[in-house]
Motif scaffolding. Structure first.
Motif, PDB file in Angstrom:
ATOM      1  N   LEU A 146     -39.895  -0.300 -10.867  1.00  0.00           N
ATOM      2  CA  LEU A 146     -38.767   0.512 -10.977  1.00  0.00           C
ATOM      3  C   LEU A 146     -38.947   1.592 -12.094  1.00  0.00           C
ATOM      4  CD1 LEU A 146     -36.017  -2.229 -11.433  1.00  0.00           C
ATOM      5  CD2 LEU A 146     -36.575  -1.183  -9.500  1.00  0.00           C
TER       6      LEU A 146
ATOM      7  N   GLN B 223     -36.940   4.846 -14.488  1.00  0.00           N
ATOM      8  CA  GLN B 223     -35.665   5.405 -14.502  1.00  0.00           C
ATOM      9  C   GLN B 223     -35.853   6.975 -14.400  1.00  0.00           C
ATOM     10  OE1 GLN B 223     -35.890   3.681 -18.767  1.00  0.00           O
ATOM     11  NE2 GLN B 223     -34.080   2.897 -18.187  1.00  0.00           N
TER      12      GLN B 223
ATOM     13  N   SER C  38     -29.542   3.177  -6.692  1.00  0.00           N
ATOM     14  CA  SER C  38     -29.941   2.521  -7.698  1.00  0.00           C
ATOM     15  C   SER C  38     -30.175   0.891  -7.650  1.00  0.00           C
ATOM     16  CB  SER C  38     -29.001   2.789  -8.838  1.00  0.00           C
ATOM     17  OG  SER C  38     -27.693   2.362  -8.723  1.00  0.00           O
TER      18      SER C  38
ATOM     19  N   THR D 209     -30.516  -4.396 -13.052  1.00  0.00           N
ATOM     20  CA  THR D 209     -31.153  -5.590 -13.200  1.00  0.00           C
ATOM     21  C   THR D 209     -30.443  -6.329 -14.495  1.00  0.00           C
ATOM     22  OG1 THR D 209     -32.655  -4.604 -14.826  1.00  0.00           O
ATOM     23  CG2 THR D 209     -33.592  -5.000 -12.593  1.00  0.00           C
TER      24      THR D 209
ATOM     25  N   SER E 292     -26.534   2.353 -12.798  1.00  0.00           N
ATOM     26  CA  SER E 292     -27.810   2.280 -13.233  1.00  0.00           C
ATOM     27  C   SER E 292     -28.646   3.255 -13.160  1.00  0.00           C
ATOM     28  CB  SER E 292     -28.353   0.649 -12.768  1.00  0.00           C
ATOM     29  OG  SER E 292     -30.124   0.680 -13.294  1.00  0.00           O
ATOM     30  N   ASP E 293     -29.584   3.731 -13.880  1.00  0.00           N
ATOM     31  CA  ASP E 293     -30.551   4.923 -13.846  1.00  0.00           C
ATOM     32  C   ASP E 293     -31.793   4.379 -13.164  1.00  0.00           C
ATOM     33  OD1 ASP E 293     -31.595   3.553 -15.922  1.00  0.00           O
ATOM     34  OD2 ASP E 293     -31.485   5.273 -17.254  1.00  0.00           O
ATOM     35  N   GLN E 294     -31.907   2.995 -12.825  1.00  0.00           N
ATOM     36  CA  GLN E 294     -33.324   2.707 -12.306  1.00  0.00           C
ATOM     37  C   GLN E 294     -33.080   2.649 -10.867  1.00  0.00           C
ATOM     38  OE1 GLN E 294     -33.754  -0.982 -15.619  1.00  0.00           O
ATOM     39  NE2 GLN E 294     -33.114  -1.413 -13.673  1.00  0.00           N
TER      40      GLN E 294
ATOM     41  N   GLY F 118     -37.467  -6.935 -11.155  1.00  0.00           N
ATOM     42  CA  GLY F 118     -37.769  -5.595 -11.405  1.00  0.00           C
ATOM     43  C   GLY F 118     -38.744  -5.308 -12.475  1.00  0.00           C
TER      44      GLY F 118
ATOM     45  N   LEU G 260     -40.087  -2.685 -14.862  1.00  0.00           N
ATOM     46  CA  LEU G 260     -39.603  -1.437 -15.261  1.00  0.00           C
ATOM     47  C   LEU G 260     -40.789  -0.878 -15.983  1.00  0.00           C
ATOM     48  CD1 LEU G 260     -37.659   0.805 -15.553  1.00  0.00           C
ATOM     49  CD2 LEU G 260     -36.716  -0.376 -17.731  1.00  0.00           C
TER      50      LEU G 260
ATOM     51  N   ASN H 250     -41.935   3.347 -17.280  1.00  0.00           N
ATOM     52  CA  ASN H 250     -41.697   4.560 -16.876  1.00  0.00           C
ATOM     53  C   ASN H 250     -42.841   5.689 -17.172  1.00  0.00           C
ATOM     54  OD1 ASN H 250     -38.722   4.628 -16.324  1.00  0.00           O
ATOM     55  ND2 ASN H 250     -38.395   4.347 -18.417  1.00  0.00           N
TER      56      ASN H 250
END
Length: 361
Positions: free
Chosen positions: A141, A143, A152, A155, A173-175, A216, A218, A220
């Motif tokens: 994932l 962002q 989106s 989580t 969510s911004d994911q 997920g 995450l 970035n």
């Protein structure tokens, strides 16, 4: 505890790349040259560096191009296999369609990648997270500032996926799903065979409904979907400049000039441009943040910025291109100007503002 290594991967490379036309009329999107080699090469070397030894390519559109270029994969230190999808099956159906070629055991992890994404995230760390949570599937994932353009993936505090939400003006969510998954092999087997299946709309929600663990991961790191000409040009430039590291790029620098290219001494190459094999850049020309594919030609005094010229495309003297796409074999004559969004079709001719298509275009 599940294995903390993955021997196999599937890469989905069957799309037609319609948003990238005319570049994809003759070349599948994953085979477009990014920093001098097919986009797919960068994904394959990352998988090899993560310990994957065998990759199955799920092909469809112009399937023969992949095997003709990569062969058995030995040149990349991989074993490659190919499965051609004869009817569109969706993302989940495409994954299920290659299952007979997998050698992994039921509980083994298998990487699945979308073939049109550049990512710098840590595949090994994603694999460790997958093993630690004993997940059925683990998604990478990222962002993004505007998740409404993607849909989106919320989580909980442990990273367990709660839902897969469609595009909405007000996402919770911004994911978003970044297109790199780790599947437990038996979850691939469970996808209905021969059916049109979407992993986002069918497989993943079905697993959640069955109370399976979808995690997920995450991170970035660098991430870019190369679905548009502007994104493709940017991704190639980022690879050349070293913004995204890839062992398939010999060395970062302001430009990459490939074998047998002819560049005038007073020409300017900058901003991560790639000059393809046998390409020509004339006296006083400027090529900035652009991709010139093999055999492309830029005349004296021309300026090409943030643009892409297909194989054998030609831009005449003193012409100016900004954010333009010129298809394979096309000709833009002298003293023309093409601005952002302009696309010249394969084998077309632009003279004095007139576009003349060849009979077979």
């Amino acid at each position: 505890m599940p294995r903390v290594n993955a021997d196999e991967a599937i890469v989905l490379v069957g799309g037609q790349g319609s948003r990238l036309r005319p570049l994809t009329i003759r070349t599948p999107k994953p085979m477009l040259p990014a920093a001098g080699v097919p986009l797919l090469t960068h994904q394959l070397v990352r998988l090899r560096e993560a310990g994957v030894g065998r990759v199955v390519l799920a092909t469809s559109y112009r399937a023969e191009v992949f095997s003709a270029y990569f062969g058995d994969g030995a040149s990349l230190g991989l074993e490659l296999d190919y499965v051609t999808e004869t009817e569109p099956l969706g993302t989940g159906g495409g994954i299920r369609n290659v299952v007979d070629r997998l050698r992994s055991g039921p509980e083994d992890p298998v990487f699945v990648l979308n073939g049109d994404v550049l990512s710098g995230h840590d595949l090994g760390a994603q694999l460790k997270a997958h093993a630690a949570t004993e997940a059925a599937v683990t998604l990478h994932l990222v962002q993004v500032p505007d998740p409404s353009a993607f849909g989106s993936v919320p989580t909980d505090g442990t990273g367990r996926v709660q839902a897969f939400l469609e595009k909405t003006p007000n996402p919770i969510s911004d994911q978003i799903n970044a297109g790199c998954y780790l599947f437990r092999r038996d979850c691939i087997d469970a996808i209905p065979a021969g059916a049109v299946v979407s992993v986002e709309r069918d497989t993943f929600p079905g697993l959640l409904a069955a109370d399976a663990v979808i995690s997920g991961y995450l991170e970035n790191a660098y991430w870019l979907d190369l679905g548009t000409p502007a994104a493709f040009v940017r991704g190639s430039a980022d690879l050349v400049l070293g913004v995204l590291a890839s062992s398939a790029v010999p060395r970062p620098g302001p430009a990459l000039v490939l074998a047998d290219a002819l560049v005038a001494a007073d020409a300017v190459l900058e901003a991560g441009s790639t000059i393809g094999v046998g390409a020509v850049v004339g006296s006083g020309a400027v090529v900035s943040g652009s991709v010139l594919m093999d055999g492309a030609w830029v005349g004296a005094g021309a300026v090409v910025r943030d643009s892409v010229l297909g194989a054998g495309a030609r831009v005449g003297e003193r012409s100016r291109l900004t954010g333009a796409v010129v298809g394979d074999g096309a000709l833009v004559g002298a003293d023309n100007e093409l601005l952002t969004g302009a696309r010249v079709w394969t084998d077309a001719v632009v003279l004095d503002g007139t576009i003349r298509f060849s009979p077979d275009s």
